[in-house]
Scaffold this motif. Structure first.
Motif, PDB file in Angstrom:
ATOM      1  N   ARG A 120       0.844  -1.188   0.000  1.00 23.46           N
ATOM      2  CA  ARG A 120       0.000   0.000   0.000  1.00 23.46           C
ATOM      3  C   ARG A 120       0.884   1.244   0.000  1.00 23.46           C
ATOM      4  NH1 ARG A 120      -2.257  -4.174   3.087  1.00 23.46           N
ATOM      5  NH2 ARG A 120      -4.531  -4.346   3.111  1.00 23.46           N
ATOM      6  N   THR A 121       0.997   1.912  -1.143  1.00 23.44           N
ATOM      7  CA  THR A 121       1.842   3.099  -1.253  1.00 23.44           C
ATOM      8  C   THR A 121       1.064   4.236  -1.906  1.00 23.44           C
ATOM      9  OG1 THR A 121       2.660   2.723  -3.482  1.00 23.44           O
ATOM     10  CG2 THR A 121       3.792   1.530  -1.713  1.00 23.44           C
ATOM     11  N   LYS A 131      -1.953   2.744  -3.953  1.00 21.00           N
ATOM     12  CA  LYS A 131      -3.255   2.775  -3.282  1.00 21.00           C
ATOM     13  C   LYS A 131      -3.872   4.167  -3.163  1.00 21.00           C
ATOM     14  CE  LYS A 131      -5.969   0.862   0.428  1.00 21.00           C
ATOM     15  NZ  LYS A 131      -6.212   1.196   1.810  1.00 21.00           N
ATOM     16  N   LEU A 132      -3.060   5.172  -2.888  1.00 16.75           N
ATOM     17  CA  LEU A 132      -3.654   6.489  -2.622  1.00 16.75           C
ATOM     18  C   LEU A 132      -4.432   6.975  -3.845  1.00 16.75           C
ATOM     19  CD1 LEU A 132      -3.865   8.632  -0.411  1.00 16.75           C
ATOM     20  CD2 LEU A 132      -1.911   9.780  -1.457  1.00 16.75           C
ATOM     21  N   ASN A 141      -4.655   4.707  -8.705  1.00 17.74           N
ATOM     22  CA  ASN A 141      -5.759   4.013  -8.030  1.00 17.74           C
ATOM     23  C   ASN A 141      -6.939   4.948  -7.747  1.00 17.74           C
ATOM     24  OD1 ASN A 141      -6.738   1.528  -6.922  1.00 17.74           O
ATOM     25  ND2 ASN A 141      -6.427   2.368  -4.861  1.00 17.74           N
TER      26      ASN A 141
END
Lengths: 330, 444
Positions: A102-103, A107-108, A167
């Protein structure tokens, strides 16, 4: 609140209050006072995905690299790929896998959120210390680390909300958990008898895991159940805590542990490595005192240690004594 | 009830209802305690077991008169605030080994295995900080309310304490409570599986009163942003329906001011909603018409589903329960003895209606007794008599809340949410009692 201000509020309310939610019949508490525009401006730092709240200013990827190296790389890694702290880059495409990373890149969903978070909560040891231009710049740099914006990108209040995050469409509402009357997604039944055909243990802790990770769990519990009249005398009550705060408490209090640990390198060296290096050195205490008070560069790596004014002289002496003793756990 | 009251079963460690020691056969207990060990090894095992408890000196027992019955005691106010007995020094919050890189962005867990009733002592309420814990001078603390309001205002703590207050008992559970257990058992005790959970009587001003006081725009307002005064400036979006319902701007915790770890001097209290929304060190509330998508509700605190999508703004903590005794790390001494199975149940949607307990891994269930009071969005204590016959057992509890929702099995949760969502794991917990009476965290 001064009297004239109260009157102004009352007049304002009478003129403009229609349609707003002043509760009918609620007492006029006359508590609190009007917040000034200047006061609000100082605290009103939140930024929404539509860009509302972004301040004036701008910053380039190139400028951001300098900010990043000075304030961020120590924890997040030169390329935002630190495994020690939260990684900032990488992991794109991993969210569907069994090992999601999750980076910012994977993800953001909004570049504005990256700005908002850096602006309010980073750098970790001293947040809210960057100028808006520095925050724009380092935001641009982190986006560039993720190949989301080109190297000539300049972040500002117009460009940031328009950044297309990989994302950006990866989020969905779920009323089942956002509304009190939402429909759940699990449907167990309150069966009472013969509910399972067979029951098998499918997961347990590995052998020796608890002993290795936690040691004995006995002291995690109250021992009252073992008390009874036939019990043999046991060891005395463990000693109570000494009067002054010990070094392990002081290194917490003064934030030393943000960069140092007893037995492994984080940003700064492990205390035990320091102890080993200075073993037998007559001027160890003086050298370390200077390094803490005045800051230090280049001894243990490229990341400088900032000067530390926090501990009193007596506390610092205790901390250094503890470090040189090999940073014992207790 | 399948109980035999003539034999009292004992845990080596931490029964929730400690019983007087009548009818106990010490020799049998010792035999159980040391198992197959002999000689010096047996003595060593006994000594280790004793280390957790504080055994009695016969000189202090009847018919002798102990010194504390003779010596003049300490003066009153020798300890003006007061602290637990030194014999309770094991009852502390703990950090889960290996969980976080720093101790400032970290969490310390509540020792649920040692607590009674439903109220968490203030010193044991779990602590989750994101950029460390500030120490705030209340005279310098201000609450700003602005945004879609007629009159943006600043309140001092003195202002807030003068508003009409309410006190209510509510749980706070971190959204990531039990997060380590999505794939497999990962931690040994209920402190680590479920200890991001606490319940207190909170006192404060209804947020709705303060929103009225600033004249919020009832037509436009859809969301509130809550922001902390800590170095994280932690922010969360609160739906207006929640904000106008039972949210408190709280300064009181179990009769005293909030502990610093809980946001002294001011925090938001959003009953039934995941812990992070209960913003500590609350400095600002902004009324708005769209959610903020803060880092703590996008990159973090959103629930990753198997298809790669993330559920966002998943606020509610669904019905859940756990047996706190017997629980992982404990040791049942007496085979063929009575034990009280006890634990906690709660629901972010209201009251607990019923709790069922299974001792055979979910094949058969019996309904537990609920301890009054049973309150909405509060912990509820349950108990069930159990006669352990000495054979291996699988203990489970299952909460049913007032909406009729039944707490899911682990596999039911995984079927819809996979194993990577981190947040909102409300699965039925299984404790395995092995043939020696040792209790382990397992999944079935």
């Amino acid at each position: 609140m001064c009297r004239s201000e109260r009157i102004r509020c009352a007049v304002f309310a009478a003129l403009c209050g229609a349609g707003l939610a002043q509760a009918a019949g609620a007492p006029d508490y006359r508590l609190g006072r009007a917040a000034t525009a200047q006061e609000i401006a100082g605290w009103d730092i939140d930024v929404r995905p539509d860009g509302a709240g972004l301040p004036p200013g701008s910053g380039s990827v190139a400028d951001g690299e300098k900010v990043y190296e000075a304030h961020c790389s120590a924890c997040h890694g030169t390329f935002g790929d630190s495994n020690e702290y939260i990684a900032l880059a990488g992991g794109v495409g991993s969210l569907k896998t069994d090992a999601p990373v999750r980076t910012v890149g994977s993800k953001l969903n909004a570049a504005t959120t990256l700005f908002d978070y850096i602006n309010r909560a980073m750098p970790f040891p001293h947040s809210k210390s960057l100028t808006p231009g520095e925050v724009y710049a380092v935001t641009a740099y982190v986006l560039n680390l993720n190949d989301i914006v080109p190297a000539d990108f300049v972040a500002d209040r117009a460009s940031l909300p328009a950044v297309k995050m990989p994302n950006r469409d990866g989020y969905e509402p779920f009323p089942g958990l956002s509304k009190v009357d939402g429909k759940p997604d699990t449907h167990n039944r309150a069966c009472m008898h013969d509910c399972e055909k067979s029951v098998a243990v499918t997961g347990s802790l590995p052998p020796n895991f608890v002993a290795g990770m936690y040691g004995s769990l006995d002291d995690n519990f109250r021992g009252l159940a073992t008390m009874n009249e036939q019990a043999p005398p046991a060891g005395a009550l463990p000693a109570t805590t000494a009067a002054g705060p010990a070094a392990p408490a002081l290194i917490q209090k003064y934030g030393c542990v943000a960069c140092h640990s007893a037995d492994r390198k984080i940003v700064g060296p492990a205390f035990r490595d320091v102890a080993a290096k200075f073993k037998g050195h007559a001027d160890a205490v003086a050298t370390l005192t200077r390094a803490v008070r005045g800051g230090s560069t280049g001894v243990w790596g490229s990341v400088p240690m900032p000067p530390q004014a926090g501990p009193t002289d007596a506390e610092l002496a205790g901390i250094i004594e503890w470090i040189l003793a090999g940073a014992p756990d207790k | 009830m399948e109980t035999s009251t003539d034999k009292q079963g004992r845990l080596v460690l931490a029964p929730e209802n400690f019983l007087p020691a009548h009818g106990r056969a010490r020799r049998n207990a010792l035999a159980s305690l040391i198992g197959g060990a002999v000689g010096g090894a047996a003595a060593l095992a006994l000594g280790e077991a004793r280390a957790a408890g504080y055994a009695a000196d016969p000189k202090h027992l009847p018919p002798n008169v102990p010194p504390w019955s003779q010596d003049l005691g300490k003066p009153v106010a020798a300890d003006p605030y007061g602290a637990p007995s030194p014999y309770e020094r094991n009852i502390i919050r703990r950090i889960s080994p290996g969980l976080t890189t720093t101790t400032q962005s970290s969490v310390a867990f509540t020792p649920l295995q040692n607590l009674f009733g439903i109220i968490t002592p203030n010193g044991l309420h779990f602590e989750r900080d994101h950029n460390g814990r500030p120490d705030i001078n209340p005279y310098e603390h201000r609450l700003m309310i602005h945004g879609l309001v007629r009159q943006p205002k600043l309140y001092t703590m003195e202002d807030l304490l003068r508003f009409p207050s309410v006190s209510r008992i509510h749980f706070i559970e971190c959204g990531a409570n039990t997060a380590m257990e999505w794939g497999n058992p990962a931690v040994p005790t209920v402190q680590y599986t479920h200890g991001m959970l606490a319940c207190s009587e909170w006192t404060g001003v209804p947020l709705s009163s303060l929103l009225d006081d600033v004249g919020f725009d009832a037509k436009q307002a859809k969301f509130i942003l809550a922001e902390g005064a800590d170095a994280a400036g932690l922010t969360r979006t609160i739906g207006i329906d929640f904000a106008l319902d039972d949210v408190l701007v709280a300064y009181g915790q179990n009769g005293e001011m909030l502990r610093p770890e809980q946001g002294y001097p001011l925090r938001l209290l959003v009953p039934g909603v995941q812990g992070i929304s209960n913003v500590k060190w609350l400095r600002r509330l902004k009324v708005g018409d769209a959610p903020w998508n803060t880092r703590e509700e996008s990159l973090q605190y959103s629930d990753l589903m198997p298809d790669g999508m993330s559920r966002q703004y998943t606020w509610i903590q669904e019905a859940k329960s756990v047996i706190t005794s017997p629980s992982g790390g404990q040791h049942l001494l007496d085979k063929d003895g009575y034990y009280c199975i006890t634990g906690l149940a709660w629901s972010g949607r209201g009251k607990v209606r019923r709790v069922d307990v299974s001792t055979d891994g979910g094949r058969n269930w019996r309904t537990a007794t609920l301890q009054e009071p049973v309150l909405g969005k509060a912990l509820t204590r349950f108990r069930l008599d159990w006669h352990w016959d000495g054979s291996p057992a699988l203990l489970q509890s299952r909460c049913i809340d007032e909406t009729g929702f039944v707490q899911p099995k682990m596999r039911q949760l995984r079927e819809v949410r996979g194993t990577r969502s981190i947040y909102h794991n409300n699965a039925i917990q299984t404790w395995q009692v092995d043939a020696e009476g040792r209790v382990h965290n397992v999944q079935v």
